[in-house]
Scaffold this active site. Structure first.
Site, PDB file in Angstrom:
ATOM      1  N   GLY A 221     -71.192  10.157 -64.337  1.00  0.00           N
ATOM      2  CA  GLY A 221     -71.791  11.103 -63.409  1.00  0.00           C
ATOM      3  C   GLY A 221     -73.189  11.476 -63.851  1.00  0.00           C
ATOM      4  CB  SER A 222     -75.360  14.251 -62.794  1.00  0.00           C
ATOM      5  OG  SER A 222     -74.698  15.425 -63.241  1.00  0.00           O
ATOM      6  CB  THR A 223     -78.319  13.377 -67.193  1.00  0.00           C
ATOM      7  OG1 THR A 223     -78.471  11.952 -67.111  1.00  0.00           O
ATOM      8  CG2 THR A 223     -78.746  13.823 -68.590  1.00  0.00           C
ATOM      9  CB  THR A 225     -72.059  16.858 -64.856  1.00  0.00           C
ATOM     10  OG1 THR A 225     -72.494  17.402 -63.598  1.00  0.00           O
ATOM     11  CG2 THR A 225     -70.585  17.157 -65.051  1.00  0.00           C
ATOM     12  N   GLY A 226     -73.035  15.754 -67.711  1.00  0.00           N
ATOM     13  CA  GLY A 226     -72.715  15.177 -69.011  1.00  0.00           C
ATOM     14  C   GLY A 226     -73.075  16.111 -70.151  1.00  0.00           C
ATOM     15  CD  GLU A 243     -72.385   4.645 -65.927  1.00  0.00           C
ATOM     16  OE1 GLU A 243     -73.398   5.233 -65.466  1.00  0.00           O
ATOM     17  OE2 GLU A 243     -71.567   4.046 -65.225  1.00  0.00           O
ATOM     18  CB  CYS A 277     -74.955   4.848 -62.491  1.00  0.00           C
ATOM     19  SG  CYS A 277     -73.969   6.294 -62.054  1.00  0.00           S
TER      20      CYS A 277
END
Length: 469
Positions: A221-223, A225-226, A243, A277
């Site tokens: 997912g998004s950076t 949220t990561g 990822e 992505c």
């Protein structure tokens, strides 16, 4: 094998809170998804903890056999799963889309089940003998995205299960139905409680990330949220594979043949209507062939039909949700306002139902323009001129993400030399985004860390143990 209606009915909750899932192509209702709670997550984790030791004790051969049977089960329900995926996510049945994704689920299950991971002798010199083994972690949490919801779920859970772990899946709130159906099909061949889906909101994902009984978390997912997951997982020192977002660059060298590479460039950028992505999101083309590449790419793009995914003729679909549609539209509008040249698209029809944004190619655009510098995640590709290889590499490496990249040239030696200078987890030559279950895949910089696929991917779903003596 069940009919489409029977499969959908089997995952529709009989009671409790539900969320209506709408078709992004038509606005029609696809179905009702359960809204699971943190209490449901606790139940799933408890069941996974209980089921995991017996599963691990079966050994690799028995676990492989079960995953091969799971792949067969996916294939038996492949068309029904693809129909559901197309309705819920929006991607067409044909092209590298819904049927392709379901087929990849079966292929990745088989690839994980068939990849050996034997103990490795590290030292054997007559005095010291040391072996490296990989043991199960226990329970693996998997948080998936809405763009490739079924396939990426398999990427996460297939190697986790093969390594002897249990798994708890939290799908995107946008695309829970397909994941629920996929896991329901797979569970026909797995022990009860080993694999479960918790279809809840952010609070469920946050609890999964911090849960003390979850030893590993996999997230795509998004950076942003990561980074939140990294913080949430810190207290339990949880292993992570992340990822995250990418803004992949492609560099076309001056000796490339524009006509030969045009279709590869198109699908590198527009696979899943750009909602990938590791899609090509910034294209750098040398001055010498810039106009020719623009012309050939426009010709290819003009011939790719976009529309409702259930129409067998279409290969491009809508954006999956309104938020993503607005991101793409705003970035293209900003590019147009800056004076960039629109080769194709950029003119959505406000009267059309669904979140369709036309295939859009933007030329003569500054490298600092938001359409270049920010990840658009949709069917809009900026094409940027460069004069020297050093300039192209500087442009490609300027951002803080580095998931994938590509170099395009018939001279493989020259292409590989350029590839070695690009800061990305994977650099493809004369293709883009072509993942392979045998080849490790992961990001650089803020595109995440940890590897998936192949032997290295299996290792990331185990605990290394050295036996020395």
């Amino acid at each position: 094998m069940e009919t489409y209606d029977a499969l959908l009915a089997s995952i529709t909750p009989g009671s409790g809170e539900t969320r209506t899932i709408f078709d992004p192509a038509t606005g029609g209702v696809v179905g009702e998804a359960p809204v699971h709670t943190v209490a449901d997550l606790e139940t799933a984790v408890t069941a996974a903890v209980a089921a995991q030791p017996a599963w691990a004790a079966l050994g690799h051969d028995a676990r492989s056999a079960a995953l091969f049977k799971a792949a067969d089960a996916v294939e038996r329900s492949a068309e029904e799963l693809a129909q559901l995926l197309s309705r819920e996510q929006g991607k067409p049945l044909n092209g590298p889309n819904a049927r392709f994704e379901v087929g990849a689920c079966a292929a990745w299950l088989r690839a994980a089940a068939g990849t050996p991971l034997d103990p490795e002798v590290i030292v054997d010199d007559g005095e010291t003998y040391a072996e490296l083994h990989y043991r199960p972690i226990g329970v693996v949490g998997a948080i998936g995205p809405w763009n490739w919801p079924m396939m990426i779920t398999i990427w996460q859970i297939a190697p986790a299960l093969w390594m002897g772990n249990a798994a708890v899946v939290k799908p995107s709130e946008y695309t829970p139905l397909g994941v629920l159906a996929l896991v329901k099909v797979i569970n026909e061949e797995l022990p009860e409680g080993l694999l479960s889906v918790v279809s809840g909101g952010r609070e469920v994902g946050a609890r999964l990330a911090e849960h003390p009984a979850v030893g590993k978390l996999m997230f795509t997912g998004s950076t942003t949220t990561g980074k939140a997951i990294i913080r949430s997982s810190a207290d339990t020192v949880k292993r992570l594979t992340l990822e995250l977002g990418g803004n992949d660059a492609g560099i076309v060298l001056p000796d490339a043949d524009p006509k030969t590479i045009a279709e590869g460039l198109f699908w590198g950028a527009f696979i899943n209507t750009g909602q990938t992505c590791a899609a090509l999101k910034r294209l750098y083309v040398h001055d010498d062939i810039y106009d020719a590449v623009c012309e050939e790419l426009t010709t290819v793009a003009n011939n790719m039909p976009m529309g409702n995914g259930l129409d067998e003729n279409n290969v491009l679909g809508p954006l999956q949700n309104k938020a993503q549609y607005d991101i793409v539209a705003n970035l293209v509008d900003a590019a147009k306002a800056s004076g960039a040249r629109v080769l194709l698209g950029g003119n959505p029809d406000p009267g059309q139902p669904g979140y369709f944004y036309p295939t859009t190619l933007i030329a003569d655009i500054d490298n600092n323009n938001p359409l270049v510098a920010e990840e658009q995640f949709g069917p809009a590709l900026p094409i940027i001129r460069y004069s020297t290889i050093d300039q192209a590499i500087e442009y490609a490496n300027a951002l803080d993400v580095g998931l994938g990249a590509s170099v395009w040239s018939p001279n493989l030696t020259a292409a590989r030399e350029v590839a070695a200078r690009i800061e990305a987890g994977t650099v493809w030559i004369n293709k883009h985004g072509a993942v392979d279950p045998r080849v490790p895949f992961g990001g650089a910089k803020q595109s995440g860390y940890g590897l998936e696929f192949g032997v290295e991917g299996l290792k990331h779903l185990g605990v290394p143990q050295v036996i020395n003596g």
